[in-house]
Design a protein around this motif. Structure first.
Motif, PDB file in Angstrom:
ATOM      1  N   ALA A  51      -3.834 -32.900  62.884  1.00  0.00           N
ATOM      2  CA  ALA A  51      -4.436 -34.145  63.379  1.00  0.00           C
ATOM      3  C   ALA A  51      -5.708 -34.490  62.614  1.00  0.00           C
ATOM      4  CB  ALA A  51      -4.748 -34.002  64.871  1.00  0.00           C
ATOM      5  N   ASN A  52      -6.190 -33.562  61.785  1.00  0.00           N
ATOM      6  CA  ASN A  52      -7.388 -33.787  60.977  1.00  0.00           C
ATOM      7  C   ASN A  52      -6.985 -34.355  59.617  1.00  0.00           C
ATOM      8  OD1 ASN A  52      -9.290 -32.673  58.707  1.00  0.00           O
ATOM      9  ND2 ASN A  52     -10.536 -32.710  60.574  1.00  0.00           N
ATOM     10  N   ALA A  53      -7.588 -35.464  59.204  1.00  0.00           N
ATOM     11  CA  ALA A  53      -7.157 -36.180  58.005  1.00  0.00           C
ATOM     12  C   ALA A  53      -7.177 -35.317  56.740  1.00  0.00           C
ATOM     13  CB  ALA A  53      -8.036 -37.413  57.803  1.00  0.00           C
ATOM     14  N   GLU A  54      -8.198 -34.488  56.582  1.00  0.00           N
ATOM     15  CA  GLU A  54      -8.304 -33.682  55.367  1.00  0.00           C
ATOM     16  C   GLU A  54      -7.182 -32.658  55.284  1.00  0.00           C
ATOM     17  OE1 GLU A  54     -11.572 -30.847  53.074  1.00  0.00           O
ATOM     18  OE2 GLU A  54     -12.202 -32.153  54.707  1.00  0.00           O
ATOM     19  N   GLU A  55      -6.940 -31.933  56.376  1.00  0.00           N
ATOM     20  CA  GLU A  55      -5.850 -30.955  56.396  1.00  0.00           C
ATOM     21  C   GLU A  55      -4.493 -31.652  56.306  1.00  0.00           C
ATOM     22  OE1 GLU A  55      -6.093 -27.657  56.192  1.00  0.00           O
ATOM     23  OE2 GLU A  55      -8.239 -28.058  55.911  1.00  0.00           O
ATOM     24  N   PHE A  56      -4.388 -32.783  56.973  1.00  0.00           N
ATOM     25  CA  PHE A  56      -3.167 -33.587  56.961  1.00  0.00           C
ATOM     26  C   PHE A  56      -2.778 -33.931  55.518  1.00  0.00           C
ATOM     27  CE2 PHE A  56      -0.881 -37.588  57.143  1.00  0.00           C
ATOM     28  CZ  PHE A  56      -0.124 -37.533  58.307  1.00  0.00           C
ATOM     29  N   LYS A  57      -3.743 -34.387  54.740  1.00  0.00           N
ATOM     30  CA  LYS A  57      -3.473 -34.791  53.361  1.00  0.00           C
ATOM     31  C   LYS A  57      -3.013 -33.602  52.517  1.00  0.00           C
ATOM     32  CE  LYS A  57      -5.425 -37.599  49.651  1.00  0.00           C
ATOM     33  NZ  LYS A  57      -6.562 -38.444  49.224  1.00  0.00           N
ATOM     34  N   LYS A  58      -3.648 -32.474  52.679  1.00  0.00           N
ATOM     35  CA  LYS A  58      -3.250 -31.282  51.929  1.00  0.00           C
ATOM     36  C   LYS A  58      -1.814 -30.889  52.257  1.00  0.00           C
ATOM     37  CE  LYS A  58      -7.873 -29.195  51.586  1.00  0.00           C
ATOM     38  NZ  LYS A  58      -8.706 -28.060  52.031  1.00  0.00           N
ATOM     39  N   GLU A  59      -1.484 -30.910  53.547  1.00  0.00           N
ATOM     40  CA  GLU A  59      -0.136 -30.529  53.984  1.00  0.00           C
ATOM     41  C   GLU A  59       0.925 -31.485  53.429  1.00  0.00           C
ATOM     42  OE1 GLU A  59      -1.865 -28.759  58.218  1.00  0.00           O
ATOM     43  OE2 GLU A  59      -0.612 -30.546  58.206  1.00  0.00           O
ATOM     44  N   VAL A  60       0.632 -32.781  53.493  1.00  0.00           N
ATOM     45  CA  VAL A  60       1.595 -33.763  52.998  1.00  0.00           C
ATOM     46  C   VAL A  60       1.824 -33.588  51.501  1.00  0.00           C
ATOM     47  CG1 VAL A  60       2.047 -36.230  52.622  1.00  0.00           C
ATOM     48  CG2 VAL A  60       1.131 -35.448  54.812  1.00  0.00           C
ATOM     49  N   TYR A  61       0.755 -33.351  50.739  1.00  0.00           N
ATOM     50  CA  TYR A  61       0.889 -33.134  49.299  1.00  0.00           C
ATOM     51  C   TYR A  61       1.812 -31.941  49.003  1.00  0.00           C
ATOM     52  CZ  TYR A  61      -2.324 -36.337  46.949  1.00  0.00           C
ATOM     53  OH  TYR A  61      -2.919 -37.441  46.400  1.00  0.00           O
ATOM     54  N   LEU A  82      -5.973 -40.989  62.599  1.00  0.00           N
ATOM     55  CA  LEU A  82      -6.208 -39.552  62.498  1.00  0.00           C
ATOM     56  C   LEU A  82      -7.704 -39.280  62.553  1.00  0.00           C
ATOM     57  CD1 LEU A  82      -3.770 -38.873  59.546  1.00  0.00           C
ATOM     58  CD2 LEU A  82      -3.461 -38.033  61.881  1.00  0.00           C
ATOM     59  N   LYS A  83      -8.052 -38.051  62.891  1.00  0.00           N
ATOM     60  CA  LYS A  83      -9.459 -37.670  62.947  1.00  0.00           C
ATOM     61  C   LYS A  83     -10.070 -37.757  61.553  1.00  0.00           C
ATOM     62  CE  LYS A  83     -12.493 -33.954  64.576  1.00  0.00           C
ATOM     63  NZ  LYS A  83     -12.557 -32.579  65.155  1.00  0.00           N
ATOM     64  N   ASN A  84     -11.225 -38.382  61.449  1.00  0.00           N
ATOM     65  CA  ASN A  84     -11.988 -38.545  60.204  1.00  0.00           C
ATOM     66  C   ASN A  84     -11.387 -39.577  59.244  1.00  0.00           C
ATOM     67  OD1 ASN A  84     -13.831 -36.557  61.042  1.00  0.00           O
ATOM     68  ND2 ASN A  84     -12.540 -34.930  60.193  1.00  0.00           N
ATOM     69  N   THR A  85     -10.608 -40.495  59.775  1.00  0.00           N
ATOM     70  CA  THR A  85     -10.110 -41.597  58.959  1.00  0.00           C
ATOM     71  C   THR A  85      -9.774 -42.779  59.856  1.00  0.00           C
ATOM     72  OG1 THR A  85      -8.464 -42.273  57.313  1.00  0.00           O
ATOM     73  CG2 THR A  85      -7.705 -40.828  59.054  1.00  0.00           C
ATOM     74  N   ASP A  86      -9.645 -43.953  59.261  1.00  0.00           N
ATOM     75  CA  ASP A  86      -9.263 -45.145  60.014  1.00  0.00           C
ATOM     76  C   ASP A  86      -7.759 -45.391  59.969  1.00  0.00           C
ATOM     77  OD1 ASP A  86     -11.919 -45.736  60.652  1.00  0.00           O
ATOM     78  OD2 ASP A  86     -12.217 -46.865  58.789  1.00  0.00           O
ATOM     79  N   PHE A  87      -7.014 -44.526  59.284  1.00  0.00           N
ATOM     80  CA  PHE A  87      -5.584 -44.732  59.099  1.00  0.00           C
ATOM     81  C   PHE A  87      -4.754 -43.962  60.124  1.00  0.00           C
ATOM     82  CE2 PHE A  87      -7.253 -44.826  54.580  1.00  0.00           C
ATOM     83  CZ  PHE A  87      -7.359 -46.217  54.541  1.00  0.00           C
ATOM     84  N   SER A  88      -3.662 -44.574  60.549  1.00  0.00           N
ATOM     85  CA  SER A  88      -2.711 -43.863  61.406  1.00  0.00           C
ATOM     86  C   SER A  88      -1.918 -42.882  60.548  1.00  0.00           C
ATOM     87  CB  SER A  88      -1.747 -44.853  62.063  1.00  0.00           C
ATOM     88  OG  SER A  88      -0.877 -45.411  61.086  1.00  0.00           O
ATOM     89  N   ALA A  89      -1.189 -41.980  61.191  1.00  0.00           N
ATOM     90  CA  ALA A  89      -0.380 -41.002  60.460  1.00  0.00           C
ATOM     91  C   ALA A  89       0.665 -41.688  59.583  1.00  0.00           C
ATOM     92  CB  ALA A  89       0.297 -40.046  61.436  1.00  0.00           C
TER      93      ALA A  89
END
Length: 218
Positions: A51-61, A82-89
């Motif tokens: 749910a955290n944007a930074e970890e989310f991005k790493k996982e998606v990559y 998502l947490k720490n961003t204005d974007f939805s998942a």
């Protein structure tokens, strides 16, 4: 983010990334997942994303690096940021996949799947619930930065499944490094009515496969 070098891509199963979606599209996402698994493909993500944007991005990559195709389902709801961003998942996954595709074209990523591409599906029975989602969809259709390597398709789900399988079969028959980079950065503006998405999907897919960037009319 640097793509993690330790990721091992299995030769036993080809993998497809099917982006997490909003609750109104979850059953349709599950339907596509079941179909792909039935045909022997592996589907990512295979666990819930952070749910955290930074970890989310790493996982998606990491998941994208293992996949040769990503699928994004867009419905009636924008979703909570998502947490720490204005974007939805949903929005953020598409942005990450677009950025990842751009990195592939500049040879900044070491992966087996250099012919990676994306399919974005819009529900033809969409009943948009709020102005934010309406604006997002209109932006999505026109913003080349959100559409890198992607075809937008608005057609009934069963027809879309056929397109997905056709795209997979086409990729399997292509050499690994066959994506056409000659046309990279060249934009094609497709002028059509919203109801014509199913009619132009094959045109859009062909152009994307040959390296063009697609802009759809509002």
């Amino acid at each position: 983010y640097k793509i993690i070098d330790e990721v091992i891509i299995s030769d036993e199963k080809l993998s497809v990334y099917i982006a997490e979606t909003t609750i109104d599209q979850e059953k349709k996402r599950e339907s596509i997942i079941r179909e792909l698994k039935r045909l022997g493909y592996y589907v990512y993500p295979d666990k819930l994303l952070s749910a955290n944007a930074e970890e989310f991005k790493k996982e998606v990559y990491i998941y994208l690096q293992k996949s040769f195709l990503s699928i994004h389902l867009i419905g009636n709801i924008y979703g909570e940021p998502l947490k720490n961003t204005d974007f939805s998942a949903v929005d953020y996954q598409n942005r990450i996949a677009s950025e990842y595709f751009d990195m592939l074209q500049s040879s900044a990523v070491d992966t087996k799947y250099q012919n990676f591409s994306r399919l974005i599906w819009l529900d033809p029975d969409m009943k948009i619930s709020n102005e934010k989602q309406k604006l997002y969809i209109e932006k999505l259709k026109r913003d080349s930065d959100l559409l890198k390597g992607a075809s937008i398709i608005q057609t009934p789900l069963e027809h879309f499944k056929t397109i997905v399988i056709s795209e997979i079969k086409n990729k399997i028959s292509q050499p690994v490094h066959s994506f056409n980079k000659i046309n990279q950065g060249v934009k094609v503006y497709l002028i059509h009515e919203s109801s014509s998405f199913d009619k132009i999907s094959s045109i859009s897919t062909h152009l994307v496969r040959n390296g063009f960037e697609i802009l759809h009319s509002p």
